[in-house]
Enzyme design. Structure first.
Site, PDB file in Angstrom:
ATOM      1  N   ARG A  87       0.840  -1.200   0.000  1.00 47.67           N
ATOM      2  CA  ARG A  87       0.000   0.000   0.000  1.00 47.67           C
ATOM      3  C   ARG A  87       0.878   1.254   0.000  1.00 47.67           C
ATOM      4  NH1 ARG A  87      -2.904   2.438   4.348  1.00 47.67           N
ATOM      5  NH2 ARG A  87      -4.691   3.633   3.618  1.00 47.67           N
ATOM      6  N   ASP A 147     -18.765   4.776   2.080  1.00 47.92           N
ATOM      7  CA  ASP A 147     -18.830   3.804   3.172  1.00 47.92           C
ATOM      8  C   ASP A 147     -20.105   4.005   3.982  1.00 47.92           C
ATOM      9  OD1 ASP A 147     -16.295   5.255   2.612  1.00 47.92           O
ATOM     10  OD2 ASP A 147     -15.344   3.602   3.635  1.00 47.92           O
ATOM     11  N   ARG A 176     -23.156   2.883   2.093  1.00 44.08           N
ATOM     12  CA  ARG A 176     -23.286   1.417   2.117  1.00 44.08           C
ATOM     13  C   ARG A 176     -23.798   0.986   3.489  1.00 44.08           C
ATOM     14  NH1 ARG A 176     -17.523  -0.172  -0.832  1.00 44.08           N
ATOM     15  NH2 ARG A 176     -18.249  -0.071  -3.000  1.00 44.08           N
ATOM     16  N   HIS A 188     -10.914   6.371   5.563  1.00 45.97           N
ATOM     17  CA  HIS A 188     -11.683   5.605   4.573  1.00 45.97           C
ATOM     18  C   HIS A 188     -10.929   4.316   4.326  1.00 45.97           C
ATOM     19  CE1 HIS A 188     -13.527   4.146   0.990  1.00 45.97           C
ATOM     20  NE2 HIS A 188     -12.409   4.273   0.329  1.00 45.97           N
TER      21      HIS A 188
HETATM   22  N1  LIG Z   1     -12.698   7.142  -2.207  1.00 49.23           N
HETATM   23  C1  LIG Z   1     -13.449   6.075  -2.552  1.00 49.23           C
HETATM   24  O1  LIG Z   1     -14.425   5.710  -1.901  1.00 49.23           O
HETATM   25  C2  LIG Z   1     -13.047   5.336  -3.799  1.00 49.23           C
HETATM   26  C3  LIG Z   1     -13.862   4.331  -4.323  1.00 49.23           C
HETATM   27  C4  LIG Z   1     -13.447   3.685  -5.491  1.00 49.23           C
HETATM   28  C5  LIG Z   1     -12.236   4.024  -6.088  1.00 49.23           C
HETATM   29  N2  LIG Z   1     -11.474   5.006  -5.515  1.00 49.23           N
HETATM   30  C6  LIG Z   1     -10.187   5.416  -6.075  1.00 49.23           C
HETATM   31  O2  LIG Z   1     -10.375   6.199  -7.246  1.00 49.23           O
HETATM   32  C7  LIG Z   1      -9.173   6.151  -8.009  1.00 49.23           C
HETATM   33  C8  LIG Z   1      -9.520   5.897  -9.464  1.00 49.23           C
HETATM   34  O3  LIG Z   1     -10.040   4.597  -9.577  1.00 49.23           O
HETATM   35  P1  LIG Z   1     -10.296   4.016 -11.058  1.00 49.23           P
HETATM   36  O4  LIG Z   1     -10.907   2.662 -10.866  1.00 49.23           O
HETATM   37  O5  LIG Z   1     -10.994   5.029 -11.882  1.00 49.23           O
HETATM   38  O6  LIG Z   1      -8.798   3.862 -11.603  1.00 49.23           O
HETATM   39  P2  LIG Z   1      -8.348   3.855 -13.149  1.00 49.23           P
HETATM   40  O7  LIG Z   1      -6.954   3.345 -13.170  1.00 49.23           O
HETATM   41  O8  LIG Z   1      -9.407   3.207 -13.967  1.00 49.23           O
HETATM   42  O9  LIG Z   1      -8.372   5.411 -13.560  1.00 49.23           O
HETATM   43  C9  LIG Z   1      -7.359   6.288 -13.172  1.00 49.23           C
HETATM   44  C10 LIG Z   1      -7.173   7.247 -14.355  1.00 49.23           C
HETATM   45  O10 LIG Z   1      -6.241   8.242 -13.986  1.00 49.23           O
HETATM   46  C11 LIG Z   1      -5.499   8.567 -15.150  1.00 49.23           C
HETATM   47  N3  LIG Z   1      -4.276   9.256 -14.755  1.00 49.23           N
HETATM   48  C12 LIG Z   1      -3.183   8.745 -14.142  1.00 49.23           C
HETATM   49  N4  LIG Z   1      -2.267   9.714 -13.948  1.00 49.23           N
HETATM   50  C13 LIG Z   1      -2.808  10.865 -14.435  1.00 49.23           C
HETATM   51  C14 LIG Z   1      -2.375  12.218 -14.502  1.00 49.23           C
HETATM   52  N5  LIG Z   1      -1.169  12.571 -14.039  1.00 49.23           N
HETATM   53  N6  LIG Z   1      -3.190  13.152 -15.056  1.00 49.23           N
HETATM   54  C15 LIG Z   1      -4.410  12.791 -15.519  1.00 49.23           C
HETATM   55  N7  LIG Z   1      -4.890  11.521 -15.485  1.00 49.23           N
HETATM   56  C16 LIG Z   1      -4.090  10.577 -14.942  1.00 49.23           C
HETATM   57  C17 LIG Z   1      -5.259   7.215 -15.843  1.00 49.23           C
HETATM   58  O11 LIG Z   1      -4.951   7.380 -17.210  1.00 49.23           O
HETATM   59  C18 LIG Z   1      -6.616   6.546 -15.622  1.00 49.23           C
HETATM   60  O12 LIG Z   1      -7.489   6.762 -16.718  1.00 49.23           O
HETATM   61  C19 LIG Z   1      -8.307   5.049  -7.390  1.00 49.23           C
HETATM   62  O13 LIG Z   1      -7.324   5.645  -6.541  1.00 49.23           O
HETATM   63  C20 LIG Z   1      -9.305   4.281  -6.529  1.00 49.23           C
HETATM   64  O14 LIG Z   1      -8.741   3.604  -5.422  1.00 49.23           O
HETATM   65  C21 LIG Z   1     -11.854   5.661  -4.400  1.00 49.23           C
HETATM   66  O1  LIG Z   2     -15.135  -0.023  -3.139  1.00 42.67           O
HETATM   67  C1  LIG Z   2     -13.937   0.327  -3.164  1.00 42.67           C
HETATM   68  N1  LIG Z   2     -13.040  -0.168  -4.070  1.00 42.67           N
HETATM   69  C2  LIG Z   2     -11.620   0.055  -3.894  1.00 42.67           C
HETATM   70  C3  LIG Z   2     -10.877  -0.243  -5.129  1.00 42.67           C
HETATM   71  C4  LIG Z   2     -11.254   0.240  -6.354  1.00 42.67           C
HETATM   72  C5  LIG Z   2     -10.403  -0.131  -7.378  1.00 42.67           C
HETATM   73  S1  LIG Z   2      -9.154  -1.081  -6.758  1.00 42.67           S
HETATM   74  C6  LIG Z   2      -9.754  -0.976  -5.149  1.00 42.67           C
HETATM   75  C7  LIG Z   2     -11.148  -0.802  -2.753  1.00 42.67           C
HETATM   76  C8  LIG Z   2     -11.773  -1.998  -2.452  1.00 42.67           C
HETATM   77  C9  LIG Z   2     -11.307  -2.707  -1.362  1.00 42.67           C
HETATM   78  C10 LIG Z   2     -10.241  -2.216  -0.612  1.00 42.67           C
HETATM   79  C11 LIG Z   2      -9.663  -1.002  -0.995  1.00 42.67           C
HETATM   80  N2  LIG Z   2      -8.616  -0.520  -0.280  1.00 42.67           N
HETATM   81  C12 LIG Z   2      -7.737   0.432  -0.729  1.00 42.67           C
HETATM   82  C13 LIG Z   2      -7.099   1.145   0.249  1.00 42.67           C
HETATM   83  C14 LIG Z   2      -6.137   2.073  -0.103  1.00 42.67           C
HETATM   84  C15 LIG Z   2      -5.844   2.265  -1.435  1.00 42.67           C
HETATM   85  F1  LIG Z   2      -4.889   3.166  -1.794  1.00 42.67           F
HETATM   86  C16 LIG Z   2      -6.500   1.570  -2.434  1.00 42.67           C
HETATM   87  C17 LIG Z   2      -7.467   0.641  -2.087  1.00 42.67           C
HETATM   88  N3  LIG Z   2     -10.126  -0.314  -2.073  1.00 42.67           N
HETATM   89  C18 LIG Z   2     -11.396   1.498  -3.564  1.00 42.67           C
HETATM   90  C19 LIG Z   2     -12.279   1.931  -2.459  1.00 42.67           C
HETATM   91  O2  LIG Z   2     -11.874   2.934  -1.707  1.00 42.67           O
HETATM   92  C20 LIG Z   2     -13.511   1.359  -2.297  1.00 42.67           C
HETATM   93  S2  LIG Z   2     -14.612   1.901  -1.088  1.00 42.67           S
HETATM   94  C21 LIG Z   2     -14.126   0.973   0.353  1.00 42.67           C
HETATM   95  C22 LIG Z   2     -12.900   0.326   0.450  1.00 42.67           C
HETATM   96  C23 LIG Z   2     -12.596  -0.377   1.624  1.00 42.67           C
HETATM   97  C24 LIG Z   2     -13.499  -0.426   2.679  1.00 42.67           C
HETATM   98  C25 LIG Z   2     -14.728   0.209   2.587  1.00 42.67           C
HETATM   99  C26 LIG Z   2     -15.037   0.904   1.410  1.00 42.67           C
HETATM  100 CL1  LIG Z   2     -16.567   1.707   1.261  1.00 42.67          CL
END
Ligand SMILES: NC(=O)c1ccc[n+]([C@@H]2O[C@H](COP(=O)([O-])OP(=O)(O)OC[C@H]3O[C@@H](n4cnc5c(N)ncnc54)[C@H](O)[C@@H]3O)[C@@H](O)[C@H]2O)c1
Ligand SMILES: O=C1N[C@](c2ccsc2)(c2cccc(Nc3ccc(F)cc3)n2)CC(O)=C1Sc1ccccc1Cl
Length: 310
Positions: A85, A145, A148, A172
């Protein structure tokens, strides 16, 4: 209002689609380092505009983002097989190191809305790199979160999720804190009905609901490889609280400035959101167990921030 989404991956496009059908911005610019991908995504998305309230959606670069009010950041590296991580965090920090400066150059008056994970760390890094006041750098925190959690809790209690008030706060992810002591339906606290709610002694085993929140994230990843739709809808709600000056309370990632004795880390905490960004935090009185869990969450955050270079 004008918005921008930096990162047109699964999450960025789910946010874009959700914002389009909810008419969140008059103009939305999608930016990605992969120019052909984002142009293809926009070509696909705009063909749907005849079916919704019209707004302008276009692919561009940050140079096209002058006058943007909210910049949503989903840009990030994908976790590699077996990657720690911390390694992923450091790679995302390097992405932000280049990105945030360019965003500030072209969108100096925007509010930053960080979604990239680990979102609390990346929110703090964005805030420091941007040199913005804490009110203008917001992380998606535990909005997903908490949604959900409410959805699953409401199912168990057979009430509409909109009638159930419950929050998850803190980091988170794995050290997040379900605030069972404040969960209520129309002001009726679950803890008054069942004092053991949220603990293994609870005969109704409501603590399973919180486990399902975390497990759901992992199960979705295992089944479809990513998550997008719910975070897209959640992020849109945060943006609408800003663009519509709603004074809405959401558990977004914010800089803790002494609340619960916690300083200099970003954690998810109920905040009042409006056109200025974060207006103020809503102080929670927590149970001793919840207080300790929040302190632990803060320690996890502090340790990560101490380990990364930025
Ligand atoms: N906070 C939450 O609850 C939550 C939930 C789900 C996913 N996420 C996070 O959201 C992020 C995106 O997830 P994803 O599934 O879309 O990933 P992804 O890899 O599909 O998309 C990331 C995008 O960022 C682009 N990118 C990378 N570097 C860049 C830059 N310098 N400038 C512009 N674009 C750039 C890539 O080309 C790609 O299209 C991840 O960090 C994931 O963990 C957060
Ligand atoms: O629904 C998800 N999917 C992700 C995901 C999406 C694409 S790859 C992983 C996920 C799923 C499970 C774990 C996890 N952990 C994580 C922690 C730190 C990071 F930098 C990246 C991922 N992340 C990213 C993410 O934040 C979520 S919400 C989530 C995650 C863990 C616990 C509770 C919730 Cl509500």
């Amino acid at each position: 209002m004008k918005g921008a989404i930096v990162g047109a991956g699964a999450v960025g496009m789910a946010i874009a689609y959700s914002m389009l059908i909810q008419n969140t911005f008059d103009e939305l610019v999608l930016v990605d380092i992969d120019r052909r991908k984002v142009e293809g995504e926009v070509m696909d998305l705009v063909h749907g505009i005849p079916f919704v309230e019209p707004s302008v959606v276009r692919a561009g670069t940050l140079a096209d983002c002058g006058g943007v009010d909210v910049v949503v950041i989903t840009a990030g590296a994908r976790q590699r097989e077996g990657e720690s991580r911390l390694s992923l965090v450091q790679r995302n920090v390097e992405i932000f190191r280049g990105l945030i400066g360019e965003i500030m150059e072209h969108c100096p008056n925007a509010i930053l809305l960080v979604v990239s994970n680990p979102v609390d760390v990346m929110t703090y890094v964005a805030m420091k790199l941007a040199g913005l006041p804490p009110s203008r750098v917001i992380g998606s925190g535990t909005v997903l979160d908490t949604a959900r959690f409410r959805y699953l809790l409401a199912e168990r209690l057979r009430v509409d999720p909109r009638s159930l008030h419950a929050y998850i706060i803190g980091e988170h992810g794995d050290s997040e804190v379900p605030v069972w002591s404040r969960a209520n339906v129309a002001g009726a606290f679950l803890s008054e009905i069942e004092p053991a709610v949220g603990t293994p002694d609870d005969p109704a085993k409501m603590f399973e609901v919180f486990e399902h929140v975390k497990n759901a994230a992992y199960e979705i990843i295992e089944r479809k490889g990513a998550t997008s739709w719910a975070i897209g809808l959640a992020t849109t709600q945060i943006a609408r609280a800003i663009t519509r000056n709603q004074n809405r309370v959401l558990p977004v990632s914010v800089l803790m400035s002494g609340l619960h004795g916690i300083e200099e880390v970003c954690l998810a905490y109920p905040a009042v959101l409006n056109r200025q960004g974060i207006d103020r935090l809503v102080k929670f009185s927590l149970s001793p167990a919840e207080e300790e869990q929040l302190q632990r969450s803060a320690r996890v955050m502090r340790q990560t921030l101490d380990e990364i270079q930025f």
